[in-house]
Design an enzyme around this catalytic site. Structure first.
Site, PDB file in Angstrom:
ATOM      1  N   THR A  17       8.753 -26.930  12.466  1.00  0.00           N
ATOM      2  CA  THR A  17       8.668 -28.377  12.657  1.00  0.00           C
ATOM      3  C   THR A  17       7.341 -28.934  12.140  1.00  0.00           C
ATOM      4  O   THR A  17       6.328 -28.218  12.113  1.00  0.00           O
ATOM      5  CB  THR A  17       8.808 -28.685  14.162  1.00  0.00           C
ATOM      6  OG1 THR A  17       8.498 -30.054  14.397  1.00  0.00           O
ATOM      7  CG2 THR A  17       7.847 -27.844  14.996  1.00  0.00           C
ATOM      8  N   ASP A  18       7.344 -30.220  11.804  1.00  0.00           N
ATOM      9  CA  ASP A  18       6.092 -30.881  11.414  1.00  0.00           C
ATOM     10  C   ASP A  18       5.151 -31.066  12.606  1.00  0.00           C
ATOM     11  O   ASP A  18       3.974 -31.363  12.433  1.00  0.00           O
ATOM     12  CB  ASP A  18       6.362 -32.240  10.740  1.00  0.00           C
ATOM     13  CG  ASP A  18       7.153 -33.215  11.606  1.00  0.00           C
ATOM     14  OD1 ASP A  18       7.530 -32.862  12.740  1.00  0.00           O
ATOM     15  OD2 ASP A  18       7.394 -34.351  11.136  1.00  0.00           O
ATOM     16  N   GLU A  19       5.677 -30.871  13.820  1.00  0.00           N
ATOM     17  CA  GLU A  19       4.844 -31.090  15.009  1.00  0.00           C
ATOM     18  C   GLU A  19       3.718 -30.077  15.123  1.00  0.00           C
ATOM     19  O   GLU A  19       2.787 -30.274  15.905  1.00  0.00           O
ATOM     20  CB  GLU A  19       5.699 -31.064  16.276  1.00  0.00           C
ATOM     21  CG  GLU A  19       6.727 -32.166  16.285  1.00  0.00           C
ATOM     22  CD  GLU A  19       7.409 -32.331  17.626  1.00  0.00           C
ATOM     23  OE1 GLU A  19       6.858 -31.873  18.637  1.00  0.00           O
ATOM     24  OE2 GLU A  19       8.495 -32.913  17.643  1.00  0.00           O
ATOM     25  N   TYR A  67       5.944 -27.272  23.506  1.00  0.00           N
ATOM     26  CA  TYR A  67       6.933 -27.005  22.447  1.00  0.00           C
ATOM     27  C   TYR A  67       6.240 -26.760  21.112  1.00  0.00           C
ATOM     28  O   TYR A  67       6.432 -25.718  20.475  1.00  0.00           O
ATOM     29  CB  TYR A  67       7.927 -28.167  22.330  1.00  0.00           C
ATOM     30  CG  TYR A  67       8.689 -28.155  21.015  1.00  0.00           C
ATOM     31  CD1 TYR A  67       9.621 -27.149  20.741  1.00  0.00           C
ATOM     32  CD2 TYR A  67       8.454 -29.123  20.028  1.00  0.00           C
ATOM     33  CE1 TYR A  67      10.295 -27.111  19.529  1.00  0.00           C
ATOM     34  CE2 TYR A  67       9.133 -29.092  18.817  1.00  0.00           C
ATOM     35  CZ  TYR A  67      10.049 -28.087  18.571  1.00  0.00           C
ATOM     36  OH  TYR A  67      10.711 -28.042  17.368  1.00  0.00           O
ATOM     37  N   LYS A  97       5.901 -23.353  18.674  1.00  0.00           N
ATOM     38  CA  LYS A  97       6.408 -23.313  17.291  1.00  0.00           C
ATOM     39  C   LYS A  97       5.255 -22.948  16.342  1.00  0.00           C
ATOM     40  O   LYS A  97       5.434 -22.162  15.412  1.00  0.00           O
ATOM     41  CB  LYS A  97       7.021 -24.655  16.890  1.00  0.00           C
ATOM     42  CG  LYS A  97       8.326 -25.004  17.585  1.00  0.00           C
ATOM     43  CD  LYS A  97       9.461 -24.029  17.298  1.00  0.00           C
ATOM     44  CE  LYS A  97       9.947 -24.053  15.868  1.00  0.00           C
ATOM     45  NZ  LYS A  97      11.167 -23.214  15.699  1.00  0.00           N
TER      46      LYS A  97
HETATM   47  P1  NAD Z   1      18.839 -27.225  19.596  1.00  0.00           P
HETATM   48  O1  NAD Z   1      18.134 -27.230  20.900  1.00  0.00           O
HETATM   49  O2  NAD Z   1      19.913 -28.227  19.343  1.00  0.00           O
HETATM   50  O3  NAD Z   1      19.510 -25.790  19.365  1.00  0.00           O
HETATM   51  C1  NAD Z   1      18.856 -24.598  19.691  1.00  0.00           C
HETATM   52  C2  NAD Z   1      19.896 -23.482  19.728  1.00  0.00           C
HETATM   53  O4  NAD Z   1      19.208 -22.254  19.997  1.00  0.00           O
HETATM   54  C3  NAD Z   1      20.949 -23.658  20.826  1.00  0.00           C
HETATM   55  O5  NAD Z   1      22.236 -23.355  20.321  1.00  0.00           O
HETATM   56  C4  NAD Z   1      20.537 -22.633  21.888  1.00  0.00           C
HETATM   57  O6  NAD Z   1      21.638 -22.133  22.635  1.00  0.00           O
HETATM   58  C5  NAD Z   1      19.900 -21.559  21.018  1.00  0.00           C
HETATM   59  N1  NAD Z   1      18.940 -20.733  21.772  1.00  0.00           N
HETATM   60  C6  NAD Z   1      17.949 -21.173  22.584  1.00  0.00           C
HETATM   61  N2  NAD Z   1      17.282 -20.112  23.110  1.00  0.00           N
HETATM   62  C7  NAD Z   1      17.858 -18.999  22.584  1.00  0.00           C
HETATM   63  C8  NAD Z   1      17.612 -17.608  22.716  1.00  0.00           C
HETATM   64  N3  NAD Z   1      16.630 -17.152  23.512  1.00  0.00           N
HETATM   65  N4  NAD Z   1      18.382 -16.757  22.028  1.00  0.00           N
HETATM   66  C9  NAD Z   1      19.386 -17.196  21.222  1.00  0.00           C
HETATM   67  N5  NAD Z   1      19.677 -18.500  21.068  1.00  0.00           N
HETATM   68  C10 NAD Z   1      18.917 -19.388  21.734  1.00  0.00           C
HETATM   69  O7  NAD Z   1      17.706 -27.287  18.493  1.00  0.00           O
HETATM   70  P2  NAD Z   1      17.727 -27.959  17.030  1.00  0.00           P
HETATM   71  O8  NAD Z   1      17.308 -29.363  17.160  1.00  0.00           O
HETATM   72  O9  NAD Z   1      18.992 -27.613  16.360  1.00  0.00           O
HETATM   73  O10 NAD Z   1      16.516 -27.172  16.349  1.00  0.00           O
HETATM   74  C11 NAD Z   1      16.762 -25.971  15.623  1.00  0.00           C
HETATM   75  C12 NAD Z   1      15.459 -25.483  15.033  1.00  0.00           C
HETATM   76  O11 NAD Z   1      14.939 -26.462  14.149  1.00  0.00           O
HETATM   77  C13 NAD Z   1      14.362 -25.206  16.055  1.00  0.00           C
HETATM   78  O12 NAD Z   1      13.665 -24.049  15.656  1.00  0.00           O
HETATM   79  C14 NAD Z   1      13.464 -26.433  15.974  1.00  0.00           C
HETATM   80  O13 NAD Z   1      12.139 -26.117  16.323  1.00  0.00           O
HETATM   81  C15 NAD Z   1      13.593 -26.772  14.510  1.00  0.00           C
HETATM   82  N6  NAD Z   1      13.381 -28.181  14.152  1.00  0.00           N
HETATM   83  C16 NAD Z   1      14.088 -29.160  14.778  1.00  0.00           C
HETATM   84  C17 NAD Z   1      13.917 -30.490  14.382  1.00  0.00           C
HETATM   85  C18 NAD Z   1      14.706 -31.613  15.021  1.00  0.00           C
HETATM   86  O14 NAD Z   1      14.491 -32.772  14.684  1.00  0.00           O
HETATM   87  N7  NAD Z   1      15.644 -31.349  15.919  1.00  0.00           N
HETATM   88  C19 NAD Z   1      13.017 -30.793  13.362  1.00  0.00           C
HETATM   89  C20 NAD Z   1      12.306 -29.759  12.745  1.00  0.00           C
HETATM   90  C21 NAD Z   1      12.509 -28.449  13.145  1.00  0.00           C
HETATM   91  O1  TDX Z   2      14.503 -41.657  25.661  1.00  0.00           O
HETATM   92  C1  TDX Z   2      13.654 -41.505  24.791  1.00  0.00           C
HETATM   93  N1  TDX Z   2      12.854 -42.562  24.450  1.00  0.00           N
HETATM   94  C2  TDX Z   2      11.896 -42.472  23.496  1.00  0.00           C
HETATM   95  O2  TDX Z   2      11.196 -43.461  23.221  1.00  0.00           O
HETATM   96  C3  TDX Z   2      13.463 -40.243  24.092  1.00  0.00           C
HETATM   97  C4  TDX Z   2      14.316 -39.057  24.432  1.00  0.00           C
HETATM   98  C5  TDX Z   2      12.489 -40.175  23.117  1.00  0.00           C
HETATM   99  N2  TDX Z   2      11.716 -41.243  22.831  1.00  0.00           N
HETATM  100  C6  TDX Z   2      10.710 -41.162  21.745  1.00  0.00           C
HETATM  101  C7  TDX Z   2       9.813 -39.954  21.766  1.00  0.00           C
HETATM  102  C8  TDX Z   2       9.533 -39.722  20.289  1.00  0.00           C
HETATM  103  O3  TDX Z   2       8.481 -40.572  19.854  1.00  0.00           O
HETATM  104  O4  TDX Z   2      11.474 -41.042  20.528  1.00  0.00           O
HETATM  105  C9  TDX Z   2      10.819 -40.171  19.601  1.00  0.00           C
HETATM  106  C10 TDX Z   2      11.753 -39.027  19.256  1.00  0.00           C
HETATM  107  O5  TDX Z   2      11.896 -38.245  20.430  1.00  0.00           O
HETATM  108  P1  TDX Z   2      12.702 -36.848  20.427  1.00  0.00           P
HETATM  109  O6  TDX Z   2      14.092 -37.090  19.960  1.00  0.00           O
HETATM  110  O7  TDX Z   2      12.510 -36.219  21.761  1.00  0.00           O
HETATM  111  O8  TDX Z   2      11.980 -36.053  19.261  1.00  0.00           O
HETATM  112  P2  TDX Z   2      10.480 -35.514  19.045  1.00  0.00           P
HETATM  113  O9  TDX Z   2       9.754 -35.334  20.336  1.00  0.00           O
HETATM  114  O10 TDX Z   2       9.854 -36.371  17.998  1.00  0.00           O
HETATM  115  O11 TDX Z   2      10.804 -34.044  18.471  1.00  0.00           O
HETATM  116  C11 TDX Z   2      11.919 -33.844  17.572  1.00  0.00           C
HETATM  117  O12 TDX Z   2      11.495 -33.743  16.244  1.00  0.00           O
HETATM  118  C12 TDX Z   2      10.758 -32.600  15.886  1.00  0.00           C
HETATM  119  C13 TDX Z   2      12.708 -32.605  17.961  1.00  0.00           C
HETATM  120  O13 TDX Z   2      13.126 -32.707  19.319  1.00  0.00           O
HETATM  121  C14 TDX Z   2      11.910 -31.361  17.742  1.00  0.00           C
HETATM  122  O14 TDX Z   2      12.696 -30.211  17.995  1.00  0.00           O
HETATM  123  C15 TDX Z   2      11.441 -31.330  16.304  1.00  0.00           C
HETATM  124  O15 TDX Z   2      10.592 -30.241  16.109  1.00  0.00           O
END
Ligand code: NAD
Ligand code: TDX
Length: 333
Positions: free
Chosen positions: A120-122, A147, A151
């Site tokens: 992630t960019d975080e 989190y 990462k």
């Molecule tokens: P998500 O929470 O939707 O999915 C995570 C999956 O991992 C789930 O299916 C869960 O059951 C599985 N999991 C969790 N713990 C586990 C374990 N111990 N063993 C096996 N499986 C396990 O997450 P996502 O949003 O799909 O993110 C996927 C990846 O992408 C993560 O590594 C996250 O850091 C990265 N990422 C997410 C975003 C975003 O915007 N969502 C952005 C950049 C990077």
């Molecule tokens: O109810 C809400 N109200 C609100 O204002 C929620 C759930 C979030 N927010 C804000 C927090 C953040 O500024 O919205 C923005 C996005 O929130 P999230 O969806 O929780 O994402 P963020 O915390 O930015 O992280 C996401 O992007 C990077 C993913 O959850 C991560 O897994 C990924 O690494």
């Protein structure tokens, strides 16, 4: 090619599996997923006969070793992924994100299997709203939350295993994804499903925090491209020039769903809330020729709204528990 996709029942992982099965029919996919609250079998609906699904944990060395040993490549999506949950209970993040990555790295080292690490960019922390800078591959790590720090730690493990043991790995750091099959705890699906339920959307703090939105399919096409053509040991940032503040996003969702743009509440801010993320993806674009296909955010958002409207049976079982976890934060300010 036989690929092991960890976290393939989650948001991005399941979309990755759908994309690969549609575009690369010769690829054999095994999903390893622990089916936590964030993993959904329904996200792999229609693929059960062609994808091998294993209910197992990435921190379990025996399971991981067995599956890695019969794969040509691993794409590691599995993680605890939600910042708010990491503030409430950090341990699962340390365990899955750090120990899980360590377990996979040891297995790919033993079996000399190609590994791609999804991050992630975080990990770079945040930027000020008026800072012209964006994150690049050379930005120093400075994570803010449990989190993002786990990462960041997992990325550093990958770098060390490349340098010390010659593991054939790449890393990608992507910005905020949106699209179908995202858990309703996350910002965009939470607000869409709140509006469907007649509940006012909740904006943390002043709502001016900026996220750099990318469609999940654009992220996954970049991951595939890096897996196929990325240089071993390299990190690639993935982003689609999609910077928007949360207030703007929630107002667009409200209008797209036929509501008044002002029909939302400001609630208690997230502790340590990162102000702004922004990605410079020049390396990915120049080296690998990747371009985002979803240039029109309003269209992508509308498609996502339509998906949640049409797939209530997918998200409804998660909704009450997700809202329960937010109860303490839902204080209107
Ligand atoms: P998500 O929470 O939707 O999915 C995570 C999956 O991992 C789930 O299916 C869960 O059951 C599985 N999991 C969790 N713990 C586990 C374990 N111990 N063993 C096996 N499986 C396990 O997450 P996502 O949003 O799909 O993110 C996927 C990846 O992408 C993560 O590594 C996250 O850091 C990265 N990422 C997410 C975003 C975003 O915007 N969502 C952005 C950049 C990077
Ligand atoms: O109810 C809400 N109200 C609100 O204002 C929620 C759930 C979030 N927010 C804000 C927090 C953040 O500024 O919205 C923005 C996005 O929130 P999230 O969806 O929780 O994402 P963020 O915390 O930015 O992280 C996401 O992007 C990077 C993913 O959850 C991560 O897994 C990924 O690494």
């Amino acid at each position: 090619m036989r690929i092991l996709v960890t976290g393939g029942a989650g948001f991005i992982g399941s979309n990755f599996v759908h994309l690969i099965m549609a575009t690369n029919p010769g690829v054999e996919v095994t999903v390893l997923d622990a089916f936590t609250y964030a993993g959904e079998r329904a996200s792999l609906a229609g693929l059960q006969s062609s994808v091998h699904i294993v209910d197992g944990d990435v921190t379990d060395p025996a399971t991981v070793d067995r599956l890695v040993g019969r794969s040509d490549a691993v794409v590691h999506f599995a993680a605890e992924s939600h910042n708010d949950n990491s503030l409430a209970e950090p341990w699962p993040f340390v365990h899955t994100n750090l120990v899980g990555t360590f377990t996979l790295l040891e297995a790919v080292r033993r079996h000399d299997v190609r590994y791609h690490h999804v991050s992630t960019d975080e990990v770079y922390g945040d930027l000020a709203l008026d800072d012209p800078a964006r994150f690049s591959e050379t930005t120093p790590y400075n994570p803010s939350s449990p989190y993002s720090s786990t990462k960041a730690g997992s990325d550093l493990l990958v770098r060390a295993w490349v340098r010390s043991f010659g593991v054939r790995a790449t890393i990608s750091n992507c910005s905020n994804n949106y699209g179908p099959r995202q858990h309703v705890e996350k910002f965009i699906p939470r607000q869409i499903t709140n509006i469907i339920d007649g509940v006012r959307p909740k904006l943390y703090g002043d709502g001016l925090n900026v996220r750099d939105w990318i469609h999940v399919d654009d992220h996954n096409r970049a991951v595939w491209s890096i897996l196929e053509h990325g240089r071993i040991g390299e990190t690639y940032l993935i982003g689609a020039d999609g910077e928007r503040n949360n207030k703007d996003v929630v107002e667009r969702i409200l209008v797209a769903m036929g509501k008044d743009a002002a029909d939302y509440d400001h609630v208690t801010d997230r502790a340590g809330h990162d102000r702004r993320y922004a990605i410079d993806s020049a390396k990915l674009r120049h080296e690998l020729g990747w371009r985002p296909w979803f240039g029109d955010f309003d269209k992508g958002l509308m498609d996502t709204i339509d998906w949640y409207r049409a797939n209530e049976s997918w998200w409804r079982p998660q909704k009450a528990a997700a809202e329960q976890r937010y109860k303490h934060q839902d204080v209107v300010v």
